[in-house]
Design a protein around this motif. Structure first.
Motif, PDB file in Angstrom:
ATOM      1  N   TYR A  10     -33.043  89.761 -24.927  1.00  0.00           N
ATOM      2  CA  TYR A  10     -33.485  91.129 -25.217  1.00  0.00           C
ATOM      3  C   TYR A  10     -32.576  92.157 -24.540  1.00  0.00           C
ATOM      4  O   TYR A  10     -32.128  93.133 -25.160  1.00  0.00           O
ATOM      5  CB  TYR A  10     -34.918  91.295 -24.733  1.00  0.00           C
ATOM      6  CG  TYR A  10     -35.448  92.707 -24.730  1.00  0.00           C
ATOM      7  CD1 TYR A  10     -35.885  93.315 -25.909  1.00  0.00           C
ATOM      8  CD2 TYR A  10     -35.531  93.436 -23.547  1.00  0.00           C
ATOM      9  CE1 TYR A  10     -36.378  94.612 -25.905  1.00  0.00           C
ATOM     10  CE2 TYR A  10     -36.030  94.734 -23.537  1.00  0.00           C
ATOM     11  CZ  TYR A  10     -36.447  95.312 -24.715  1.00  0.00           C
ATOM     12  OH  TYR A  10     -36.937  96.596 -24.709  1.00  0.00           O
ATOM     13  N   GLU A  28     -29.028  92.415 -25.964  1.00  0.00           N
ATOM     14  CA  GLU A  28     -28.986  93.205 -27.194  1.00  0.00           C
ATOM     15  C   GLU A  28     -28.705  94.668 -26.867  1.00  0.00           C
ATOM     16  O   GLU A  28     -27.918  95.335 -27.524  1.00  0.00           O
ATOM     17  CB  GLU A  28     -30.306  93.087 -27.949  1.00  0.00           C
ATOM     18  CG  GLU A  28     -30.324  93.892 -29.247  1.00  0.00           C
ATOM     19  CD  GLU A  28     -31.669  93.858 -29.931  1.00  0.00           C
ATOM     20  OE1 GLU A  28     -32.675  93.619 -29.243  1.00  0.00           O
ATOM     21  OE2 GLU A  28     -31.715  94.100 -31.147  1.00  0.00           O
ATOM     22  N   GLN A  29     -29.345  95.165 -25.826  1.00  0.00           N
ATOM     23  CA  GLN A  29     -29.152  96.553 -25.439  1.00  0.00           C
ATOM     24  C   GLN A  29     -27.806  96.755 -24.742  1.00  0.00           C
ATOM     25  O   GLN A  29     -27.134  97.766 -24.963  1.00  0.00           O
ATOM     26  CB  GLN A  29     -30.301  96.991 -24.532  1.00  0.00           C
ATOM     27  CG  GLN A  29     -31.650  96.868 -25.222  1.00  0.00           C
ATOM     28  CD  GLN A  29     -32.781  97.411 -24.382  1.00  0.00           C
ATOM     29  OE1 GLN A  29     -32.643  98.426 -23.736  1.00  0.00           O
ATOM     30  NE2 GLN A  29     -33.915  96.736 -24.398  1.00  0.00           N
ATOM     31  N   ASN A  39     -31.633  84.573 -31.239  1.00  0.00           N
ATOM     32  CA  ASN A  39     -32.945  85.216 -31.145  1.00  0.00           C
ATOM     33  C   ASN A  39     -34.073  84.196 -31.305  1.00  0.00           C
ATOM     34  O   ASN A  39     -33.855  83.089 -31.797  1.00  0.00           O
ATOM     35  CB  ASN A  39     -33.057  86.303 -32.220  1.00  0.00           C
ATOM     36  CG  ASN A  39     -32.964  85.717 -33.617  1.00  0.00           C
ATOM     37  OD1 ASN A  39     -33.917  85.130 -34.124  1.00  0.00           O
ATOM     38  ND2 ASN A  39     -31.811  85.853 -34.257  1.00  0.00           N
ATOM     39  N   VAL A  71     -41.685  90.918 -25.891  1.00  0.00           N
ATOM     40  CA  VAL A  71     -40.815  90.978 -24.718  1.00  0.00           C
ATOM     41  C   VAL A  71     -41.190  92.143 -23.808  1.00  0.00           C
ATOM     42  O   VAL A  71     -41.187  92.009 -22.583  1.00  0.00           O
ATOM     43  CB  VAL A  71     -39.334  91.108 -25.146  1.00  0.00           C
ATOM     44  CG1 VAL A  71     -38.434  91.239 -23.925  1.00  0.00           C
ATOM     45  CG2 VAL A  71     -38.918  89.893 -25.956  1.00  0.00           C
ATOM     46  N   GLU A  72     -41.525  93.286 -24.399  1.00  0.00           N
ATOM     47  CA  GLU A  72     -41.862  94.433 -23.561  1.00  0.00           C
ATOM     48  C   GLU A  72     -43.118  94.174 -22.733  1.00  0.00           C
ATOM     49  O   GLU A  72     -43.215  94.602 -21.580  1.00  0.00           O
ATOM     50  CB  GLU A  72     -42.031  95.684 -24.422  1.00  0.00           C
ATOM     51  CG  GLU A  72     -40.713  96.193 -24.984  1.00  0.00           C
ATOM     52  CD  GLU A  72     -40.716  97.680 -25.205  1.00  0.00           C
ATOM     53  OE1 GLU A  72     -41.800  98.257 -25.330  1.00  0.00           O
ATOM     54  OE2 GLU A  72     -39.623  98.273 -25.240  1.00  0.00           O
ATOM     55  N   VAL A 106     -30.434  89.581 -33.568  1.00  0.00           N
ATOM     56  CA  VAL A 106     -29.939  89.347 -32.208  1.00  0.00           C
ATOM     57  C   VAL A 106     -29.364  87.934 -32.107  1.00  0.00           C
ATOM     58  O   VAL A 106     -29.931  86.993 -32.667  1.00  0.00           O
ATOM     59  CB  VAL A 106     -31.097  89.504 -31.200  1.00  0.00           C
ATOM     60  CG1 VAL A 106     -30.603  89.268 -29.775  1.00  0.00           C
ATOM     61  CG2 VAL A 106     -31.722  90.878 -31.330  1.00  0.00           C
ATOM     62  N   SER A 159     -39.253  96.887 -30.093  1.00  0.00           N
ATOM     63  CA  SER A 159     -38.687  96.621 -28.778  1.00  0.00           C
ATOM     64  C   SER A 159     -37.539  97.569 -28.426  1.00  0.00           C
ATOM     65  O   SER A 159     -37.113  97.626 -27.275  1.00  0.00           O
ATOM     66  CB  SER A 159     -38.196  95.164 -28.706  1.00  0.00           C
ATOM     67  OG  SER A 159     -37.243  94.891 -29.697  1.00  0.00           O
ATOM     68  N   TRP A 160     -37.079  98.326 -29.426  1.00  0.00           N
ATOM     69  CA  TRP A 160     -36.006  99.295 -29.178  1.00  0.00           C
ATOM     70  C   TRP A 160     -36.520 100.728 -29.215  1.00  0.00           C
ATOM     71  O   TRP A 160     -35.800 101.659 -29.522  1.00  0.00           O
ATOM     72  CB  TRP A 160     -34.891  99.113 -30.210  1.00  0.00           C
ATOM     73  CG  TRP A 160     -33.773  98.255 -29.720  1.00  0.00           C
ATOM     74  CD1 TRP A 160     -33.870  96.972 -29.265  1.00  0.00           C
ATOM     75  CD2 TRP A 160     -32.403  98.615 -29.610  1.00  0.00           C
ATOM     76  NE1 TRP A 160     -32.642  96.499 -28.893  1.00  0.00           N
ATOM     77  CE2 TRP A 160     -31.716  97.493 -29.093  1.00  0.00           C
ATOM     78  CE3 TRP A 160     -31.678  99.759 -29.912  1.00  0.00           C
ATOM     79  CZ2 TRP A 160     -30.350  97.488 -28.860  1.00  0.00           C
ATOM     80  CZ3 TRP A 160     -30.317  99.758 -29.683  1.00  0.00           C
ATOM     81  CH2 TRP A 160     -29.665  98.632 -29.161  1.00  0.00           C
ATOM     82  N   ARG A 190     -35.925  84.846 -22.547  1.00  0.00           N
ATOM     83  CA  ARG A 190     -36.305  85.898 -23.496  1.00  0.00           C
ATOM     84  C   ARG A 190     -35.846  87.256 -22.991  1.00  0.00           C
ATOM     85  O   ARG A 190     -35.361  88.093 -23.760  1.00  0.00           O
ATOM     86  CB  ARG A 190     -37.813  85.888 -23.731  1.00  0.00           C
ATOM     87  CG  ARG A 190     -38.298  84.666 -24.508  1.00  0.00           C
ATOM     88  CD  ARG A 190     -39.735  84.828 -24.965  1.00  0.00           C
ATOM     89  NE  ARG A 190     -39.860  85.931 -25.903  1.00  0.00           N
ATOM     90  CZ  ARG A 190     -41.028  86.451 -26.294  1.00  0.00           C
ATOM     91  NH1 ARG A 190     -42.152  85.978 -25.792  1.00  0.00           N
ATOM     92  NH2 ARG A 190     -41.078  87.430 -27.155  1.00  0.00           N
ATOM     93  N   ASN A 240     -43.856  82.433 -28.466  1.00  0.00           N
ATOM     94  CA  ASN A 240     -43.359  83.800 -28.689  1.00  0.00           C
ATOM     95  C   ASN A 240     -44.436  84.726 -29.242  1.00  0.00           C
ATOM     96  O   ASN A 240     -44.153  85.602 -30.063  1.00  0.00           O
ATOM     97  CB  ASN A 240     -42.151  83.794 -29.632  1.00  0.00           C
ATOM     98  CG  ASN A 240     -40.957  83.098 -29.030  1.00  0.00           C
ATOM     99  OD1 ASN A 240     -40.683  83.256 -27.845  1.00  0.00           O
ATOM    100  ND2 ASN A 240     -40.259  82.318 -29.834  1.00  0.00           N
ATOM    101  N   ASP A 297     -44.177  91.673 -34.956  1.00  0.00           N
ATOM    102  CA  ASP A 297     -43.093  90.728 -34.719  1.00  0.00           C
ATOM    103  C   ASP A 297     -42.899  89.889 -35.973  1.00  0.00           C
ATOM    104  O   ASP A 297     -43.756  89.848 -36.864  1.00  0.00           O
ATOM    105  CB  ASP A 297     -43.395  89.840 -33.511  1.00  0.00           C
ATOM    106  CG  ASP A 297     -44.651  89.001 -33.697  1.00  0.00           C
ATOM    107  OD1 ASP A 297     -44.573  87.979 -34.398  1.00  0.00           O
ATOM    108  OD2 ASP A 297     -45.706  89.370 -33.146  1.00  0.00           O
TER     109      ASP A 297
END
Length: 317
Positions: A92, A95-96, A247, A19-20, A244, A210-211, A88, A15, A225
């Motif tokens: 992610y 979550e959105q 997560n 993620v982006e 999350v 990430s948001w 992953r 990790n 992170d």
């Protein structure tokens, strides 16, 4: 078939790539996950969400085990690493998508009447969507006059807001973190750290951003992170609000030697918040659901939960 170097594979498995960044590097896997997650928009039942999470999580665990057992064999890596990447992505993106799943009607169609809007703005916010510590007695008095209680959280979820913190809760958290090196992970807009700082607690807020398409991150929220932040600050106390579900980052809290107390603000439902597998495998920590602190989260819900993880004494481990 896409080919991965061993160095890239190790970073993904640990990790160490956000993620982006993964979404940009491997868009074909993102599209595959999005197609499957489209089922959630058609059927927002929690069991559908959980089934998808479970499938991706199981697939990632199998992939991780096979790659590790193979000694990073090139064929095995190329065959199974995509499953880890897709898992992953799924967590992610879920979550959105939680915004849509949690609302009974589309968020764009939800509106407060003027009376409810006025009460809630005064009770919960300083201005706009900037939260303030909520007076619990005042909230309890005025909340009964709000007609459309059920639409509050779906409306604010899209701003990354999943709860409100009472003054009483902040006071209790400040007492727990007093004179200790404190770190908040996955801090979002840093509201909780801001409240603790205002209460005289030296707490550092961190988030991997990430948001960023939904949240305006203030300058005091450090972009990092969880694993990197824990290594950098070696905190005694770690706080995380609404982590999350399943997560990839909470497990690093329990692996950080300096941590003596971990405070999780979330829910009792493993489908909604938290890595409960990491919680139950944290052999060096005791786990307590603090009912008194849980009752200080706003708005009230039987599902609200504050978990306290305390490191065991050497003799207990």
């Amino acid at each position: 078939m896409r080919k991965f170097t061993n160095e890239t594979a190790k970073k993904i498995m640990a990790n160490e790539i956000g993620v982006e960044a993964l979404l940009k590097q491997y868009p074909e896997y993102k599209d595959e996950v999005l197609r499957e997650l489209g089922d959630i928009k058609k059927n927002a039942e929690s069991n559908v969400v959980q089934a998808i999470i479970d499938r991706y999580t199981a697939s990632a665990k199998i992939a991780n085990a096979k790659i590790s057992k193979s000694g990073m064999n090139e064929v095995t890596v190329n065959a199974f690493l995509p499953n880890i990447i897709k898992a992953r992505f799924a967590i992610y993106l879920l979550e959105q998508l939680n915004i849509a799943v949690s609302a009974k009607t589309p968020a764009g169609n939800i509106r407060f009447n003027r009376w409810d809007g006025m009460i809630l703005q005064k009770l919960l916010f300083r201005k706009g969507f900037e939260r303030k510590p909520v007076s619990l007695p005042a909230f309890r008095f005025f909340w009964k006059w709000v007609k459309d209680k059920t639409i509050l959280m779906p409306l604010v979820n899209k701003k990354g807001i999943y709860c409100f913190y009472s003054k009483e809760l902040i006071k209790e958290l400040a007492a727990l973190t007093q004179d200790k090196n404190c770190l908040e992970i996955a801090a979002g807009d840093g509201t909780l750290t801001r409240f603790l700082n205002e209460a005289g607690i030296a707490c550092t807020a961190t988030d991997d951003y990430s948001w960023k398409h939904y949240i305006d991150y203030p300058a005091f929220v450090e972009k990092a992170d969880a694993k990197s932040a824990l290594a950098k600050y070696s905190p005694e106390v770690v706080i995380c609000s609404w982590p999350v579900p399943k997560n990839p980052y909470e497990k690093h809290v329990f692996r950080t030697d300096s941590v003596q107390l971990y405070v999780v603000i979330g829910t009792r439902n493993s489908q909604t918040t938290g890595d409960f597998e990491a919680y139950h495998n944290a052999d060096q920590f005791t786990m307590e659901l603090d009912e008194r602190l849980s009752a200080l989260i706003v708005p009230p819900s039987r599902d609200n939960a504050v978990y306290l993880f305390r490191k065991k004494a050497a003799a207990e481990q």
